[in-house]
Structures are given as C-alpha cells and as structure tokens.
Design a protein around this motif. Structure first.
Motif, PDB file in Angstrom:
ATOM      1  N   UNK A 750     -19.261   9.740  -0.720  1.00 14.10           N
ATOM      2  CA  UNK A 750     -18.386   8.573  -0.674  1.00 14.10           C
ATOM      3  C   UNK A 750     -18.822   7.606   0.423  1.00 14.10           C
ATOM      4  N   UNK A 751     -19.319   8.142   1.512  1.00 10.69           N
ATOM      5  CA  UNK A 751     -19.791   7.278   2.593  1.00 10.69           C
ATOM      6  C   UNK A 751     -21.012   6.475   2.158  1.00 10.69           C
ATOM      7  N   UNK A 752     -21.907   7.114   1.394  1.00  7.27           N
ATOM      8  CA  UNK A 752     -23.106   6.412   0.924  1.00  7.27           C
ATOM      9  C   UNK A 752     -22.728   5.341  -0.100  1.00  7.27           C
ATOM     10  N   UNK A 753     -21.769   5.633  -0.957  1.00 12.54           N
ATOM     11  CA  UNK A 753     -21.301   4.631  -1.910  1.00 12.54           C
ATOM     12  C   UNK A 753     -20.690   3.424  -1.191  1.00 12.54           C
ATOM     13  N   UNK A 754     -19.979   3.706  -0.118  1.00 12.26           N
ATOM     14  CA  UNK A 754     -19.379   2.615   0.661  1.00 12.26           C
ATOM     15  C   UNK A 754     -20.473   1.733   1.248  1.00 12.26           C
ATOM     16  N   UNK A 755     -21.532   2.343   1.755  1.00 16.86           N
ATOM     17  CA  UNK A 755     -22.655   1.566   2.295  1.00 16.86           C
ATOM     18  C   UNK A 755     -23.292   0.696   1.211  1.00 16.86           C
TER      19      UNK A 755
END
Length: 823
Positions: A750-755
């Motif tokens: 989810x953190x990578x998708x946010x980036x």
C-alpha cells in the motif's frame, strides 16, 4: 650479475671445456687406435646386441681407447708426449688426474646401470605382452570350442529320432578327428609364436570353414526338399500356403509352394527357442510384425488426413498473394460482392484480404487524397461528441491550451512497434538479432510479417480502448505511426500501407468518443534517432550519413502527402496537433540543419491546408536543453515545443529516493516548464507528450532487446557518457534488484501504491503549467508501471484525470521510509 648467474656460467664453461677435450684428445686417440686395429673394432661393433644403444657403443669404444693407451705406454716406455692422461711409467697420478679418472669411471658405471635397468624394463614388457597374447589366444580357443560344441548339440537335437542314433557314432568319431586336427594346428601355431612369429589363427579358421561347409550342405538339402512337389497329404491337411522363394530367389519345381521348407524352418526355430531359451527378433515374429505394420499404416493415414486438412488452409489465397493473418472470418463481407472488387486491386483496397473489417466502409473505391487511399472511410461524420463535461465537443474550438491544458495518453506500441510494450512479438532467440520492426519483418518474410502485424493492429487497440480512455477523464490521444504507412523504399522489409487504414479507423473511433488527436510521425526514413521505436536500431540515417539528405527529402515528401490528406474538412475539428518528427537526436545531429528542416516541414504543412487556427504544429526538443530553444522558429505560427520527461533514463535522477522523485517532479519540472513557456527564457508554448510513473528502468526490453539497465548497473550503450556499469538504484549497491520492480500490482504494498499515485499526480500538476501532457502509454503486455490502463486498475492513478488528490503541496510529501529503495 644477478644471483645464480655465476653458477650457471661456470657450469656452461665446464661442459664446453669437457666437450672440447673429448673431441680433441680422446676422440683423436680413438681414431688412431681404430686405424691400427680395424678388425678388432669391426668385431666389437658387430657384437652389439639388439638392446644396446649408441651411448653404450661410445662408452665401450672409449674404454677400448683407454686400454690401448695404457698398452702403448707399457711398450714404449717414457715419452715426451704431453697429451692429457699420459705419464711416465712408475710416476704416481696427480690429485687432479686421479679425480678426473674417478669421475670418468663413475660416469661409465652410471651409464652401465641405466642401460641394465632399461634392458630389464624392456624384457619385462616383452614378457607381459607375450603372456597377454597367450592368455588372449587361450580365451579365443576356448570360445571357439564352446561355439563348436553348441553347434554340435544344436545339430544333434535338430536331427533327433532314429536317424540321429544311427549316425551318432560315425559323426562323433569324425568330430573327434577334426578336434584333434585343430589341436595339432594350435600347437604348431604356439611353436611358431614362440619362435618370434606372429601367431596365425589357422586352426580356428579351419574349424569355422568346416562349420560353414556343413551349413551350406544343410541349406542345399533343405532347398532340395523345398523344390519337391507338394504332396496330397499336405494339401489335405491344409498346410499349403503361397509360393515361397528359396535362398537363391527361385521358386521350386512347377512353382511349388515351398511348404516343406517353411515347416522345416518353423520346426528348427521352435527347437532353437526350446533349447537356448532365446526369443526371435520382432521382425521374425509374424504376429508382432503384422501389428507393427498395422500401426505404421494407421499413422500414415493420420498424417495424410491432417495434411489434407491443414495444407489447403495455409496455402489458400483466392484474392491476394497475402493471407489475412487472422483465423477469424472478418464480418460484414456479406454486404458486398466479390465481383465489386477488381481482380488487380491491391490488398489495401480489397476487404476480402483484411484481417478485420469492423467499422470499415467496405464499398470499393480507388479514390485518393494526397495519393493516399480513402478506402474504408464513410462519407459522413459527426463531431458532436465530447470526452467529458469539462471539455468542449469536437465541433467547438478547444480554446487556450495555456488555460485548459490537454490531458491525454499515447497509443504507443500499436502502429509503431516498441519491444518493451509488446515483448511477445520479439520472443526469439537472441542470436537471431531481432531487435526492432525492421529485423522482425526481415526475419519473418513478407507473408508472415503481414500476418503477424495485421493481427497485432487488429487486436492490440480496439474500439473499447477509446471508450476506456474517455471514461478515465482523458481528452486527447496521441497516435504514433511510421512512414511505411505511407511509403516504403527499395530493400525495406516493412509492411506497406496496412497500418494506414487502422490509423484512419482509430481517428474515427476517437471522433466517436469526443477525443482529440495528436498525430505523431514516430519513424522517419533513415531513422531520426537510431532507436528501436524509429523502426531500426543502430545508425542515424536522417540528416546524417551517406543518404542523410535523401532521407530528409523523403520525409518532406511524406509530410506533403499526409498534410494534403488530413487537411480535408472531416479532420478540421479532430486533429488538433500535427507532429513533424518524434525525438530527433539533436545531440548527435547538426542542430542548425534539424531546425532548418523543421521550418521547411512546418511551412509545407501550412501551405497544404493544415490550418494554424485549428492545428498546432509540434516539433521535438531534441534533448538539447529547453533553454537553447529561446528565439528559435518564432516565425512558425501556432507551434509547440515537445519535451519528454523521464527520471529513469538519467543516471543522476534515477538514484533519487521515493520522496526525492516526487519533490523533483514538483519543483524541477515545474521550473523547467515555466521557463520554457516564457519566450524570454525559452521557446514559448511547451507540452509534454511523453512521461510515465515508472521509477526504475527494469521493464523487459525497455533499454533495447537483450540490454541491461541502469538500476542494476548493467547498462552499456556504447556511449561512455550514458553507460551505467554500477548500480544506480538509490542504495547504489548490490542489493539493487529488478525482481520486485517488475512484480505485478498484486504484490505492491500500500505504501508503494501511494508513492506511484503521488508521483504521477505530481507530474500531471507540473506539466499542466504548460500546454498539457500525454502519458506513455495506454497499455502494455506486462510493463505494469508504464500502462495507464493497468495503473487505473491497480489504483495508482486518479480515477478521473481531472480529479486528483495531490497538487504538489510539498508539505504533503512523506518520507516513504518504510519503502525499500533497491527494488
């Protein structure tokens, strides 16, 4: 002198002195002695055994020489001879002479020992060979005896009955006689072998010849029996078959049936199997032979049937020399007659040869505009559609792009192939060198190239593509295409003209969904940059090299025809951008000559009717730096500078971590856009026709088929200024990996998708400070970070391009400390 040189020099001097002394002293005495006693020397030379060598002969001669010297001294008494080694009788030897004599005696003794050991080894080897030969002969004789006994037992069993008993005694005595003869012959052979002769296997050969003679006599008797007329008893018992040939290929008397011979052979085979327990080979077993023949016959029938069904399909061509390239029958062909298509019509005018006829006007026409066919177009059109409620319909002017920037996407990899977008088209052995559209068609040949590419044109982009683009809140579509849609030249393997009708249909589908079109001539004759998406990877042949000017003129001719065609009224509202040349590599070309050609092309297009009030002429920045375009091409009406922004193709930008990449997009690219938009610091109107949210260059074939990448430090382009031979991920160490970087969205955190979403929205915000942007590209096969469609599905792009969560508020950029910086 270096250490060790003295000892080497002294040793060499000693050997040279000793050799000189031997030749001048002893050897001369030996010659004198030989001349006085020739018979004695001949006798010693003739007595040398076979094992002696020249070294031994010299040693004995030297000893003889010494004896002669001593004899002369005793007979002559004191002498004034000063030869070395000669002393008056009774005078003791000096210490030096005694030492020398001891050395000579020691040398002679060592030579004699070496020679004795050599003779012993040679004798041992000879004995071993003789023993091995004797053992081998004994084994061979044993095997011969066993074969003879086996044949004897086999013949005895096959005869059987009373005949065997009556002939047994005589046969046994004859066998014993022959056995004794063979034993005597073996004894004689052994005697000859002992005398040094090579043994000859006469006894064994004699036995084999005798056996062969008996076999021939047996065959003769069988043949005589097989030539007898079949008896009535055999006929009555049903044992009569078809005529058989004998061993010599002839049938029996009166074409006799050969049943006697067949029965005898069957009996013998049965007896042999019963005695030895061996099985006959499969080809001698009638049942198995018939089974195998039946299987072969069935397989042969299957091959014939399949070939009859498949070959006509592969070679079937009723209306053209090229197949359609699609197994699905095109629709709509029932509405036209084959007779309405002239027999000599080329493929691009013959719908019966097309792989896909959806939404094409199939009525035949050879009408052209600008020498380009209008075949496939309907005569009416409707410009009332609009992409979304935030933009005007096609029939109304767009307005100021500075106030309403374009939001679009590229249909890259469709009509101009690019390996990383569709790697399946380039899935060949690397050694074949298939790296671009040129080498692909060169390898496939004309027919297979047409099949492959038209199937790709018909399936990679469909009507649903344009509907989905509009639903994503996008309002412009950039369509890259290549010059071979218009014209090809001698020796080129490109597929001619087929992509032209797909380009026209794509524009009509854009019209249907209210999407405005940016025409992009992506590949020019000779290649304007030498990259694979220009058609041919390698040298730049446009405005460069032997045919550089010729290809530049050909490019102007292409634009002459294109601009005449697209100046028709049906394209006034929908074609809003007209691109002259995609990414000319001005870092390798003469920049002034490129600018001159750009001005020529722009003036040509305007003269042919591409209106300055409706259509923007687009030219590339050439990677020379936006500030260098200040004051250039200012006399071209309604033109825009096209810049392509990527962080991953720059060795200094790819190393930025996640938060730094977002900040770079918001700050640096915004600053560049604003400076370029200002005519005092840049060209003026600027748009970004290519960008992506990819943060690595790990996608397969992205840097070229089979090449490495900057992320892991394996990128070697041939230009040291651009190469990356050490890892360029943010950690810049061996942890840099492409495994997770190429992972599908299902594995993204989810953190990578946010980036990814924030990085994309930062670029949108930055580029909208100019005249807009076009994302590269709409879809790919498996390069997930490069596909707008897949990004929407993964939730890393805004559901509507005009509704975003992030607008470059730097205070909202997180550290992304929980994200690894090496995948």
């Amino acid at each position: 002198m270096p250490r060790g040189s003295h000892s080497r020099t002294r040793s060499q001097d000693y050997h040279q002195d000793h050799h000189h002394h031997h030749r001048d002293g002893h050897y001369s005495n030996y010659e004198r002695s030989r001349s006085r006693h020739p018979d004695q020397h001949r006798h010693r030379r003739g007595s040398v055994t076979a094992g002696e060598t020249d070294l031994e002969t010299d040693a004995k001669a030297y000893q003889h020489q010494r004896r002669e010297q001593r004899r002369r001294r005793r007979s002559q008494g004191p002498t004034s001879d000063n030869e070395e080694g000669t002393l008056p009788p009774g005078q003791p030897l000096s210490a030096a002479a005694l030492a020398k004599l001891n050395r000579e005696n020691e040398i002679a003794r060592m030579k004699e020992q070496r020679e004795r050991r050599r003779r012993e080894r040679e004798e041992a080897r000879i004995r071993e060979r003789e023993e091995a030969r004797a053992r081998e002969m004994e084994k061979e004789r044993e095997r011969a005896r066993e074969r003879g006994q086996e044949r004897t037992r086999s013949r005895g069993r096959s005869r059987g009955g009373v005949a065997s008993e009556t002939r047994g005694a005589g046969w046994e005595s004859e066998h014993e006689r022959r056995k004794r003869d063979r034993q005597r012959e073996r004894d004689r052979t052994r005697e000859r072998s002992g005398r040094g002769y090579e043994p000859v296997r006469a006894a064994e050969e004699d036995g084999e010849e005798a056996d062969e003679g008996r076999q021939q006599q047996q065959k003769y008797r069988e043949n005589r029996r097989s030539k007898r007329v079949v008896s009535g008893v055999l006929m009555e018992e049903g044992k009569v078959g078809k005529p058989e040939k004998d061993e010599n290929g002839y049938t029996g008397l009166r074409a006799s049936w050969g049943t006697g011979s067949s029965i005898l052979r069957i009996k013998q085979q049965a007896v042999q199997q019963a005695v030895t327990g061996e099985k006959l080979p499969w080809y001698k077993q009638k049942k198995k032979l018939l089974i195998y023949l039946a299987i072969c016959f069935v397989l042969f029938l299957i091959v014939i049937i399949v070939g009859a069904a498949v070959i006509p399909r592969v070679g079937e061509r009723k209306d053209s020399d090229k197949p359609t390239g699609n197994n699905n029958k095109p629709t709509g062909l029932d509405s036209i007659s084959r007779d309405s298509i002239p027999a000599d019509a080329p493929d691009w005018l013959n719908p019966f040869t097309w792989a896909d006829t959806t939404d094409f006007n199939l009525t035949y026409t050879d009408e052209t505009v600008g020498d380009l066919p209008v075949m496939g177009l309907f005569t009416t059109w409707d410009d009332s559609a609009r992409a979304n409620e935030h933009v005007p319909p096609l029939k109304d002017p767009w307005g100021d792009y500075g106030k309403r920037p374009a939001r679009g996407v590229n249909l890259g990899g469709w009509l101009s192939l690019e390996p990383f977008i569709t790697p399946s088209l380039f899935n060949y052995d690397r050694r074949l060198g298939i790296v671009d559209e040129y080498t692909l068609c060169q390898y496939l040949g004309e027919r297979r190239c047409a099949e492959t590419l038209e199937k790709h044109y018909a399936t990679f982009v469909t009507e649903d593509t344009f509907r989905e683009i509009a639903e994503a809140g996008l309002d412009h579509v950039r369509i890259p295409f290549s010059y071979w849609a218009v014209q090809t030249y001698d020796g080129e393997p490109y597929l001619f003209r087929t992509s032209w009708r797909y380009l026209l249909r794509g524009i009509e589908w854009c019209r249907k969904y209210g999407l405005r079109v940016n025409l992009d001539l992506h590949a020019l004759p000779g290649s304007q940059n030498g990259w694979n998406h220009s058609g041919r990877l390698g040298a730049i042949g446009w405005l460069n090299g032997t045919n550089g000017e010729l290809n530049a003129q050909r490019s102007l001719e292409i634009h002459d025809r294109l601009s005449k065609f697209f100046s028709q009224p049906r394209y006034h509202n929908i074609i809003t951008h007209y691109g002259l040349a995609n990414e000319p590599k001005m870092t390798k070309l003469d920049a002034d000559r490129v600018i001159q050609w750009t001005e020529q092309a722009a003036n040509l297009v305007r003269r042919n009717g591409i209106s300055s009030s409706r259509t923007i002429i687009v030219f590339g920045d050439g990677f020379r730096g936006l500030h260098k375009w200040q004051g250039q091409l200012q006399n071209v009406d309604n033109a825009a500078l096209d810049v392509h922004q990527y962080v991953i193709f720059n060795n200094d930008q790819i190393v930025l971590n996640h938060s730094a990449k977002v900040r770079f997009a918001c700050e640096s690219w915004t600053e560049q856009t604003l400076l370029s938009m200002d005519r005092s610091t840049g060209f003026g109107p600027t748009l970004v026709a290519e960008w992506s949210q990819a943060d690595t260059d790990c996608a397969k074939h992205l840097t070229n088929v089979g090449w490495g990448n900057r992320w892991t430090g394996t990128y070697v382009s041939g230009d040291p200024a651009l190469d990356a031979t050490s890892p360029r991920c943010p950690t810049q160490d061996r942890r840099c990996s492409c495994e997770l970087a190429n992972a599908p969205p299902s594995r993204w955190s989810e953190s990578y998708k946010k980036f990814l979403k924030m990085f994309a929205e930062a670029q949108m915000s930055s580029f909208e400070k100019g005249w807009g942007w076009w994302y590269w590209v709409w879809d790919t096969e498996d390069a997930y970070q490069w596909s707008y469609k897949k990004g929407l599905e993964a939730g890393v792009l805004p559901k509507k391009a005009y509704e975003r969560d992030f607008d470059c508020d730097l205070s909202q950029i997180p550290s992304f400390s929980d994200l690894p910086e090496y995948y």
